[in-house]
Write a protein that holds these residues in place. Structure first.
Motif, PDB file in Angstrom:
ATOM      1  N   LYS A 234     -67.752 -73.992 -13.890  1.00 45.53           N
ATOM      2  CA  LYS A 234     -68.157 -73.230 -15.072  1.00 45.53           C
ATOM      3  C   LYS A 234     -69.579 -72.691 -14.919  1.00 45.53           C
ATOM      4  O   LYS A 234     -69.849 -71.521 -15.223  1.00 45.53           O
ATOM      5  CB  LYS A 234     -68.059 -74.118 -16.324  1.00 45.53           C
ATOM      6  CG  LYS A 234     -66.634 -74.425 -16.780  1.00 45.53           C
ATOM      7  CD  LYS A 234     -66.631 -75.373 -17.972  1.00 45.53           C
ATOM      8  CE  LYS A 234     -65.239 -75.709 -18.446  1.00 45.53           C
ATOM      9  NZ  LYS A 234     -64.640 -74.654 -19.275  1.00 45.53           N
ATOM     10  N   VAL A 235     -70.492 -73.547 -14.478  1.00 44.77           N
ATOM     11  CA  VAL A 235     -71.890 -73.130 -14.323  1.00 44.77           C
ATOM     12  C   VAL A 235     -71.990 -71.966 -13.341  1.00 44.77           C
ATOM     13  O   VAL A 235     -72.681 -70.969 -13.602  1.00 44.77           O
ATOM     14  CB  VAL A 235     -72.767 -74.314 -13.859  1.00 44.77           C
ATOM     15  CG1 VAL A 235     -74.148 -73.832 -13.439  1.00 44.77           C
ATOM     16  CG2 VAL A 235     -72.893 -75.352 -14.968  1.00 44.77           C
TER      17      VAL A 235
ATOM     18  N   TRP B  41     -73.695 -81.752 -19.901  1.00 52.77           N
ATOM     19  CA  TRP B  41     -73.828 -80.304 -20.138  1.00 52.77           C
ATOM     20  C   TRP B  41     -75.251 -79.913 -20.532  1.00 52.77           C
ATOM     21  O   TRP B  41     -75.564 -78.730 -20.582  1.00 52.77           O
ATOM     22  CB  TRP B  41     -72.838 -79.858 -21.210  1.00 52.77           C
ATOM     23  CG  TRP B  41     -71.425 -79.771 -20.717  1.00 52.77           C
ATOM     24  CD1 TRP B  41     -70.819 -80.591 -19.808  1.00 52.77           C
ATOM     25  CD2 TRP B  41     -70.436 -78.806 -21.089  1.00 52.77           C
ATOM     26  NE1 TRP B  41     -69.517 -80.208 -19.598  1.00 52.77           N
ATOM     27  CE2 TRP B  41     -69.253 -79.115 -20.376  1.00 52.77           C
ATOM     28  CE3 TRP B  41     -70.425 -77.729 -21.959  1.00 52.77           C
ATOM     29  CZ2 TRP B  41     -68.075 -78.380 -20.507  1.00 52.77           C
ATOM     30  CZ3 TRP B  41     -69.253 -76.987 -22.097  1.00 52.77           C
ATOM     31  CH2 TRP B  41     -68.096 -77.303 -21.371  1.00 52.77           C
TER      32      TRP B  41
ATOM     33  N   ILE C  54     -74.991 -75.949 -18.356  1.00 53.26           N
ATOM     34  CA  ILE C  54     -74.306 -75.134 -19.363  1.00 53.26           C
ATOM     35  C   ILE C  54     -75.214 -74.800 -20.549  1.00 53.26           C
ATOM     36  O   ILE C  54     -75.252 -73.649 -21.015  1.00 53.26           O
ATOM     37  CB  ILE C  54     -73.040 -75.864 -19.865  1.00 53.26           C
ATOM     38  CG1 ILE C  54     -71.994 -75.971 -18.755  1.00 53.26           C
ATOM     39  CG2 ILE C  54     -72.454 -75.148 -21.075  1.00 53.26           C
ATOM     40  CD1 ILE C  54     -71.293 -74.691 -18.416  1.00 53.26           C
TER      41      ILE C  54
ATOM     42  N   ASP D  38     -69.804 -73.586 -23.527  1.00 53.50           N
ATOM     43  CA  ASP D  38     -69.503 -72.737 -22.368  1.00 53.50           C
ATOM     44  C   ASP D  38     -69.014 -71.353 -22.794  1.00 53.50           C
ATOM     45  O   ASP D  38     -68.328 -70.667 -22.036  1.00 53.50           O
ATOM     46  CB  ASP D  38     -68.495 -73.411 -21.433  1.00 53.50           C
ATOM     47  CG  ASP D  38     -67.147 -73.672 -22.085  1.00 53.50           C
ATOM     48  OD1 ASP D  38     -67.051 -73.589 -23.326  1.00 53.50           O
ATOM     49  OD2 ASP D  38     -66.178 -73.974 -21.348  1.00 53.50           O
TER      50      ASP D  38
END
Length: 368
Positions: A322-323, A105, A111, A200
């Protein structure tokens, strides 16, 4: 040659003994610069510990002293380093912000970069970075953190490797989640209040005015049912505000040890199991659940851009998913923040996410 090695070994042992004695007897007041230097020397010493005498910037025994003195398994002063990091980041009322970070991450354009960016473009959030402590779970994450942020601490976990992305509900994932709860318990015992935030989670507005002043433990929700007292709410352990007192210290220990009653469950699922336990109410813990109107996420987004404080990439698995979606989220937020002040109150802005995250669990199932 043998005599030289023998003398060096004796000297090394004496130096380590003297250093250990000084650590035990003398209080240490480390500055942030000291902390960084200590860890830099420790990392350098790992590679150079057996450099022959005269072939490096320091003789071999000097590297060995540094390595053995500052490595987490042997250096008792590590607790002093933690205290120094916490003290440097603490607000006047001993409140800190805390997040955890591993190498996966922490990679550039991942992130962690988005997380820090959100503080810079949020409303009245930039100052909060002065109080953010990043708990790094591996050396690469620690090095990356030091390059970007002043308050970093490497948390050593014996026998664990948290460097790569931990697949959802894998053994590494579970161990990482429970190590986090264990560490938060340590912070409470040290007398620190904390806002724990997953990395996140995008910080879009100062959340402190939205916290309940009388609660001991308050937690965000995947799905909020409309009543902040109701245990029917579905909490998410990725965002909590906890005040240090005897009730929360007891609760975190109870939460941590409850994992044994529910093996193969992560901290959030175990919390759902124990949140209605009579022991919690008998002990007097004041628990509140945070409204997704202010503390939203991909599960249940905040709809009012003038009230939203945080947005979480929950109901989503996979780092790339997520990114991608968090990057889009910040683009939407930037566009909203660029509006003239009078227009923000009437603007009909809405989120264009989740996108990849909305099908991430289905796609995970097809590949598992």
């Amino acid at each position: 040659m043998i005599i030289s090695l023998f003398v060096s070994s004796v000297f090394f042992c004496v130096c380590v003994w003297m250093l250990a004695l000084s650590i035990q007897l003398q209080p240490m007041n480390f500055t942030q610069k000291d902390i960084m230097l200590f860890h830099m020397y420790a990392r350098l010493s790992t590679a150079a510990a057996f450099t022959p005498l005269g072939h490096g910037a320091y003789p071999a025994w000097a590297h060995l002293i540094l390595c053995n003195s500052f490595h987490y398994q042997h250096y008792k002063g590590n607790e002093h380093l933690l205290d120094a990091v916490l003290k440097n980041a603490s607000m006047k009322d001993r409140t800190i912000l805390v997040t955890t970070l591993n190498d996966a991450w922490a990679e550039p354009n991942s992130i962690f970069d988005l997380f820090l960016e959100s503080f810079h473009i949020g409303s009245n959030t930039k100052w909060l970075l002065n109080h953010l402590v990043v708990i790094c779970l591996d050396q690469k994450a620690y090095a990356r953190c030091l390059a970007l942020h002043p308050h970093c601490y490497e948390l050593y976990t014996q026998g664990a490797n948290f460097t790569s992305e931990a697949s959802f509900m894998s053994s590494d994932y579970l161990q990482m989640m429970w190590r986090r709860i264990q560490f938060m318990s340590k912070l409470l015992e040290r007398g620190y209040n904390f806002v724990f935030t997953d990395t996140d989670i995008m910080w879009l507005r100062n959340p402190f005015p939205r916290f309940y002043p009388d609660a001991d433990f308050q937690i965000a929700c995947d799905f909020f049912k409309g009543d902040s007292y109701s245990i029917r709410n579905l909490p998410n352990g990725g965002f909590t505000y906890v005040k240090s007192n005897k009730r929360t210290i007891w609760f975190y220990k109870f939460w941590y040890f409850s994992r044994k009653a529910y093996p193969k469950m992560h901290d959030q699922d175990v919390l759902n199991k124990i949140k209605s336990d009579r022991l919690i109410s008998d002990y007097g813990l004041k628990m509140r659940f945070l409204d997704t109107r202010y503390f939203g996420g991909f599960c249940q987004p905040s709809k009012d851009f003038n009230k939203v404080c945080t947005m979480h990439a929950n109901c989503c698995v996979g780092l790339d998913n997520k990114v991608n979606d968090l990057r889009i989220l910040l683009q939407v937020w930037r566009k909203f923040m660029s509006l003239p002040p009078n227009d923000t109150t009437t603007a009909q802005t809405s989120w264009t996410v989740p996108r990849n995250c909305s099908t991430s669990f289905q796609r995970l199932g097809k590949h598992s």
